[in-house]
Design a protein around this motif. Structure first.
Motif, PDB file in Angstrom:
ATOM      1  N   LEU A 169      40.046  36.906  33.663  1.00  0.00           N
ATOM      2  CA  LEU A 169      40.674  35.994  34.609  1.00  0.00           C
ATOM      3  C   LEU A 169      41.882  36.959  35.950  1.00  0.00           C
ATOM      4  O   LEU A 169      42.118  37.324  36.578  1.00  0.00           O
ATOM      5  CB  LEU A 169      40.438  34.889  34.508  1.00  0.00           C
ATOM      6  CG  LEU A 169      40.336  33.339  34.097  1.00  0.00           C
ATOM      7  CD1 LEU A 169      40.415  32.565  33.557  1.00  0.00           C
ATOM      8  CD2 LEU A 169      38.985  33.728  35.000  1.00  0.00           C
ATOM      9  N   LEU A 170      42.561  37.792  34.588  1.00  0.00           N
ATOM     10  CA  LEU A 170      44.030  38.649  35.345  1.00  0.00           C
ATOM     11  C   LEU A 170      43.070  40.021  35.710  1.00  0.00           C
ATOM     12  O   LEU A 170      43.224  40.244  36.961  1.00  0.00           O
ATOM     13  CB  LEU A 170      44.604  39.314  33.794  1.00  0.00           C
ATOM     14  CG  LEU A 170      46.038  40.087  33.795  1.00  0.00           C
ATOM     15  CD1 LEU A 170      46.978  39.443  35.172  1.00  0.00           C
ATOM     16  CD2 LEU A 170      46.219  40.700  32.570  1.00  0.00           C
ATOM     17  N   CYS A 171      42.151  40.382  35.238  1.00  0.00           N
ATOM     18  CA  CYS A 171      41.314  41.970  35.876  1.00  0.00           C
ATOM     19  C   CYS A 171      40.350  41.343  37.172  1.00  0.00           C
ATOM     20  O   CYS A 171      40.852  42.340  38.052  1.00  0.00           O
ATOM     21  CB  CYS A 171      40.399  42.238  34.900  1.00  0.00           C
ATOM     22  SG  CYS A 171      40.253  44.280  35.772  1.00  0.00           S
ATOM     23  N   PHE A 172      39.678  40.363  37.210  1.00  0.00           N
ATOM     24  CA  PHE A 172      38.936  39.879  37.591  1.00  0.00           C
ATOM     25  C   PHE A 172      39.366  39.563  39.113  1.00  0.00           C
ATOM     26  O   PHE A 172      39.607  39.618  40.451  1.00  0.00           O
ATOM     27  CB  PHE A 172      38.201  38.541  37.918  1.00  0.00           C
ATOM     28  CG  PHE A 172      37.421  38.260  38.829  1.00  0.00           C
ATOM     29  CD1 PHE A 172      36.151  38.713  39.045  1.00  0.00           C
ATOM     30  CD2 PHE A 172      37.184  36.847  38.366  1.00  0.00           C
ATOM     31  CE1 PHE A 172      35.145  38.368  40.144  1.00  0.00           C
ATOM     32  CE2 PHE A 172      36.776  36.192  39.844  1.00  0.00           C
ATOM     33  CZ  PHE A 172      35.680  36.762  40.780  1.00  0.00           C
TER      34      PHE A 172
ATOM     35  N   THR B 100      42.765  40.111  40.344  1.00  0.00           N
ATOM     36  CA  THR B 100      43.448  41.184  41.229  1.00  0.00           C
ATOM     37  C   THR B 100      42.303  41.888  41.674  1.00  0.00           C
ATOM     38  O   THR B 100      42.920  42.316  43.344  1.00  0.00           O
ATOM     39  CB  THR B 100      44.098  41.725  40.123  1.00  0.00           C
ATOM     40  OG1 THR B 100      44.704  41.541  38.839  1.00  0.00           O
ATOM     41  CG2 THR B 100      44.585  43.009  40.681  1.00  0.00           C
ATOM     42  N   LEU B 101      41.259  42.530  41.493  1.00  0.00           N
ATOM     43  CA  LEU B 101      40.790  43.179  42.075  1.00  0.00           C
ATOM     44  C   LEU B 101      39.974  42.441  43.263  1.00  0.00           C
ATOM     45  O   LEU B 101      39.726  42.862  44.031  1.00  0.00           O
ATOM     46  CB  LEU B 101      38.901  43.483  41.005  1.00  0.00           C
ATOM     47  CG  LEU B 101      39.687  44.581  39.908  1.00  0.00           C
ATOM     48  CD1 LEU B 101      37.869  44.466  38.907  1.00  0.00           C
ATOM     49  CD2 LEU B 101      39.869  45.541  40.395  1.00  0.00           C
ATOM     50  N   LEU B 102      39.401  40.734  43.062  1.00  0.00           N
ATOM     51  CA  LEU B 102      39.204  40.138  44.577  1.00  0.00           C
ATOM     52  C   LEU B 102      40.557  40.271  45.478  1.00  0.00           C
ATOM     53  O   LEU B 102      40.380  40.688  46.451  1.00  0.00           O
ATOM     54  CB  LEU B 102      39.196  38.337  43.786  1.00  0.00           C
ATOM     55  CG  LEU B 102      37.497  38.601  42.711  1.00  0.00           C
ATOM     56  CD1 LEU B 102      37.316  37.190  43.019  1.00  0.00           C
ATOM     57  CD2 LEU B 102      36.548  38.787  44.722  1.00  0.00           C
ATOM     58  N   PHE B 103      41.370  40.400  44.679  1.00  0.00           N
ATOM     59  CA  PHE B 103      42.941  40.332  46.111  1.00  0.00           C
ATOM     60  C   PHE B 103      43.343  41.311  46.824  1.00  0.00           C
ATOM     61  O   PHE B 103      43.375  41.121  47.687  1.00  0.00           O
ATOM     62  CB  PHE B 103      44.031  39.629  44.906  1.00  0.00           C
ATOM     63  CG  PHE B 103      45.277  39.651  46.209  1.00  0.00           C
ATOM     64  CD1 PHE B 103      46.141  38.921  46.561  1.00  0.00           C
ATOM     65  CD2 PHE B 103      46.151  40.836  45.422  1.00  0.00           C
ATOM     66  CE1 PHE B 103      46.625  39.434  46.796  1.00  0.00           C
ATOM     67  CE2 PHE B 103      47.515  40.750  46.131  1.00  0.00           C
ATOM     68  CZ  PHE B 103      48.324  39.942  47.238  1.00  0.00           C
ATOM     69  N   GLU B 104      42.614  42.679  46.248  1.00  0.00           N
ATOM     70  CA  GLU B 104      42.688  43.367  47.030  1.00  0.00           C
ATOM     71  C   GLU B 104      41.946  44.418  47.856  1.00  0.00           C
ATOM     72  O   GLU B 104      41.840  45.357  48.110  1.00  0.00           O
ATOM     73  CB  GLU B 104      43.130  44.873  45.249  1.00  0.00           C
ATOM     74  CG  GLU B 104      44.532  44.681  44.475  1.00  0.00           C
ATOM     75  CD  GLU B 104      45.380  45.945  44.437  1.00  0.00           C
ATOM     76  OE1 GLU B 104      46.204  46.086  45.233  1.00  0.00           O
ATOM     77  OE2 GLU B 104      45.006  46.034  44.072  1.00  0.00           O
ATOM     78  N   GLY B 105      40.493  43.394  47.729  1.00  0.00           N
ATOM     79  CA  GLY B 105      39.681  43.372  48.636  1.00  0.00           C
ATOM     80  C   GLY B 105      38.480  43.724  47.994  1.00  0.00           C
ATOM     81  O   GLY B 105      37.165  44.641  48.970  1.00  0.00           O
TER      82      GLY B 105
ATOM     83  N   ALA C 261      33.774  42.918  42.034  1.00  0.00           N
ATOM     84  CA  ALA C 261      34.334  42.877  40.742  1.00  0.00           C
ATOM     85  C   ALA C 261      34.435  42.224  38.943  1.00  0.00           C
ATOM     86  O   ALA C 261      34.966  42.531  38.616  1.00  0.00           O
ATOM     87  CB  ALA C 261      35.534  41.765  41.888  1.00  0.00           C
ATOM     88  N   PHE C 262      33.212  41.305  39.828  1.00  0.00           N
ATOM     89  CA  PHE C 262      32.920  40.553  38.621  1.00  0.00           C
ATOM     90  C   PHE C 262      32.594  41.678  37.606  1.00  0.00           C
ATOM     91  O   PHE C 262      32.697  41.992  36.251  1.00  0.00           O
ATOM     92  CB  PHE C 262      31.755  39.948  38.716  1.00  0.00           C
ATOM     93  CG  PHE C 262      31.279  39.391  37.978  1.00  0.00           C
ATOM     94  CD1 PHE C 262      31.409  38.295  36.622  1.00  0.00           C
ATOM     95  CD2 PHE C 262      29.456  39.869  37.182  1.00  0.00           C
ATOM     96  CE1 PHE C 262      31.146  38.399  35.624  1.00  0.00           C
ATOM     97  CE2 PHE C 262      29.645  39.834  36.138  1.00  0.00           C
ATOM     98  CZ  PHE C 262      29.455  38.327  35.028  1.00  0.00           C
ATOM     99  N   ALA C 263      31.499  42.998  38.233  1.00  0.00           N
ATOM    100  CA  ALA C 263      31.168  43.854  36.859  1.00  0.00           C
ATOM    101  C   ALA C 263      32.724  45.207  36.866  1.00  0.00           C
ATOM    102  O   ALA C 263      32.260  45.298  35.118  1.00  0.00           O
ATOM    103  CB  ALA C 263      30.445  44.347  37.920  1.00  0.00           C
TER     104      ALA C 263
ATOM    105  N   VAL D   2      45.606  47.486  36.507  1.00  0.00           N
ATOM    106  CA  VAL D   2      45.501  46.888  36.163  1.00  0.00           C
ATOM    107  C   VAL D   2      43.849  46.704  35.197  1.00  0.00           C
ATOM    108  O   VAL D   2      44.016  46.293  33.872  1.00  0.00           O
ATOM    109  CB  VAL D   2      44.804  45.333  36.878  1.00  0.00           C
ATOM    110  CG1 VAL D   2      44.325  44.121  36.191  1.00  0.00           C
ATOM    111  CG2 VAL D   2      45.953  44.573  37.551  1.00  0.00           C
ATOM    112  N   ILE D   3      43.415  47.835  35.303  1.00  0.00           N
ATOM    113  CA  ILE D   3      41.643  47.495  34.473  1.00  0.00           C
ATOM    114  C   ILE D   3      42.506  48.741  33.547  1.00  0.00           C
ATOM    115  O   ILE D   3      42.349  49.135  31.956  1.00  0.00           O
ATOM    116  CB  ILE D   3      40.867  48.650  35.229  1.00  0.00           C
ATOM    117  CG1 ILE D   3      40.667  47.945  35.938  1.00  0.00           C
ATOM    118  CG2 ILE D   3      40.179  49.992  34.912  1.00  0.00           C
ATOM    119  CD1 ILE D   3      39.228  48.652  37.762  1.00  0.00           C
TER     120      ILE D   3
END
Length: 465
Positions: free
Chosen positions: A193-196, A198-203, A209-211, A239-240
């Motif tokens: 959830l933390l990584c996902f 963040t990736l969604l938030f950055e576009g 983002a899921f993968a 974050v990754i």
């Protein structure tokens, strides 16, 4: 061996696994993918039936008395059953080729991430979700299975004392496997959830983002991506890297931070993994400053975690194959998403080497070799050396076979080591300049299971027991 105990635990596991399979079936059906949905329904049906039959035909009264043989039998059966069940939804992608579908399933379960599906193939959302589910399930199995094996053999070292300090060690037994399995899943979900988010938030698109988030928490590849996908983002690469680090360390350290932060401390395994990541980052950035600091860090964390995340085949030559092969053998800590006992063995061999040098400097001194609470662990040392020799022999045989199929020397070594160490940084489909024949696919499939299950270790434990 008490087969009833094994069947009961298999019934629990397959019954639980039918739930995410049903979600994928509903998703495929809602998107008018009726043929794909029928394959997922088949997985749900088989899982539910197996779970019900095993539970009805067995009893849970003697689960606390289960020993090493029951644990090994259960782990072998569940990995084999999951590999077959996981292959069913891939039959449409592989033109009904069961061997290719099995390779896809095992690659996901072992969190290796290699795929023979052409890169330009547009995958339905349900298959992407299925690959992610198999990755996460495989990581949870690797963590909980390693914890059970270590708990059966030794109550010291490898992070188990830290589990004992927060009250988890007392529940490390066969009867509580599902609880350990779900605890590891909860930790992975929090990291996801933390990584996902963040990736969604950055576009980044939802699919990417899921993968990437699943690949980071499982130290594998759901799909191969290039580091350029993070261009224009500020926090995604960081974050990754953080997620890859936490996924590579012992689960006990994360649980300690959650349940007893006042007792949290950094152990040797965590220091070693972080030091390796930082050292490799410095080397990559010094040798290739044009990459930039963020890309260099992502490459370094990806190589040390054996995930190969955001690492293209061209990037793999940044420091040469020997460096990447070395980190493939070292890997992450015990009871981590990276799985296996790699770093623990490396620590043991390094400690023994330092002890021998000390004896050479002071030959008349009386020195006792101690390691993680063990005094003169001769059996442990012998098992490590025997395992490494056997591991090297299997790797050489697989590499020799791949060379006979037409692969170059470098590609055959890289593919063999990558398959056995479950390292996508080494196991690139691009190295296979020829279409793999069914025998090659089966050998690579077995190699990935061989490395993740550490079959040499399991067999040696059973024989010694």
């Amino acid at each position: 061996m008490n087969a009833t105990n094994v069947l009961h635990m298999l019934g629990r596991f397959f019954g639980l696994f039918s739930i995410p399979s049903l979600l994928c079936a509903v998703w495929a059906f809602s998107n008018d993918r009726y043929q794909q949905a029928s394959l997922f329904i088949l997985v749900v049906t088989v899982s539910a039936v197996l779970g019900a039959v095993f539970l009805v035909s067995s009893s849970s009264k003697n689960l606390h008395k289960a020993g090493l043989k029951e644990i090994v039998a259960f782990l072998t059966a569940v990995w084999g059953g999951m590999s077959v069940l996981g292959a069913l939804p891939f039959l449409m992608l592989t033109q009904s080729d069961p061997i290719s579908a099995l390779l896809e399933s095992v690659s996901c379960l072992t969190t290796t991430g290699t795929s023979l599906v052409p890169p330009d193939t547009v995958l339905p959302a349900s298959i992407i979700a299925w690959r992610g589910i198999l990755h996460i399930t495989g990581a949870m199995l690797a963590i909980s299975g390693t914890l059970l094996l270590v708990a059966t053999q030794s109550s010291v070292g490898q992070g188990l004392r830290r589990l004992q300090a927060i009250g988890i060690w007392t529940r490390l037994n066969f009867a509580s496997f599902m609880k350990i399995f779900l605890i590891s899943g909860a930790v992975l979900l929090a990291l996801f959830l933390l990584c996902f988010n963040t990736l969604l938030f950055e576009g980044l698109p939802l699919r990417d983002a899921f993968a990437l988030a699943v690949g980071a928490i499982t130290t594998g590849q759901v799909f191969p991506y290039d580091a350029s996908i993070l261009n224009g983002t500020m926090f995604s690469g960081t974050v990754i890297c953080v997620t890859l680090f936490f996924a590579s360390i012992n689960l006990a350290n994360i649980l300690m931070l959650i349940r007893a932060p006042q007792r949290a401390r950094i152990d040797i395994e965590t220091i070693g993994i972080l030091a390796g990541m930082l050292l490799l980052f410095v080397l990559i950035y010094a040798a290739h400053p044009q990459l930039g600091s963020l890309a260099s860090a992502v490459h370094a964390f990806s190589i040390v975690s054996t995930s190969g995340l955001l690492l293209s085949p061209d990037d793999a030559h940044l420091l040469g194959w020997p460096v990447i092969i070395f980190f493939g053998f070292v890997g992450g800590a015990t009871a981590s998403s990276t799985g296996g006992m790699k770093f623990f063995r490396f620590r043991l061999l390094a400690a023994r080497a330092l002890h021998e040098f000390s004896r050479l400097a002071q030959p008349k001194a009386i020195q006792n070799f101690r390691f993680s609470g063990m005094r003169n662990p001769v059996e442990a040392m012998l098992s490590v050396w025997v395992y490494l020799i056997g591991f090297a022999c299997v790797t050489v045989m697989i590499a020799g076979y791949l060379a006979l199929t037409g692969m170059s020397f470098e590609a055959s070594i890289s593919t063999a080591v990558g398959a056995i160490t479950n390292s996508a940084a080494l196991f690139h489909v691009e190295n296979m300049n020829l279409t793999p024949n069914p025998v090659t696919k089966l050998i690579l499939t077995f190699s990935m299971l061989f490395g993740r299950l550490e079959l040499l270790l399991l067999f040696s434990l059973i024989i010694r027991n």
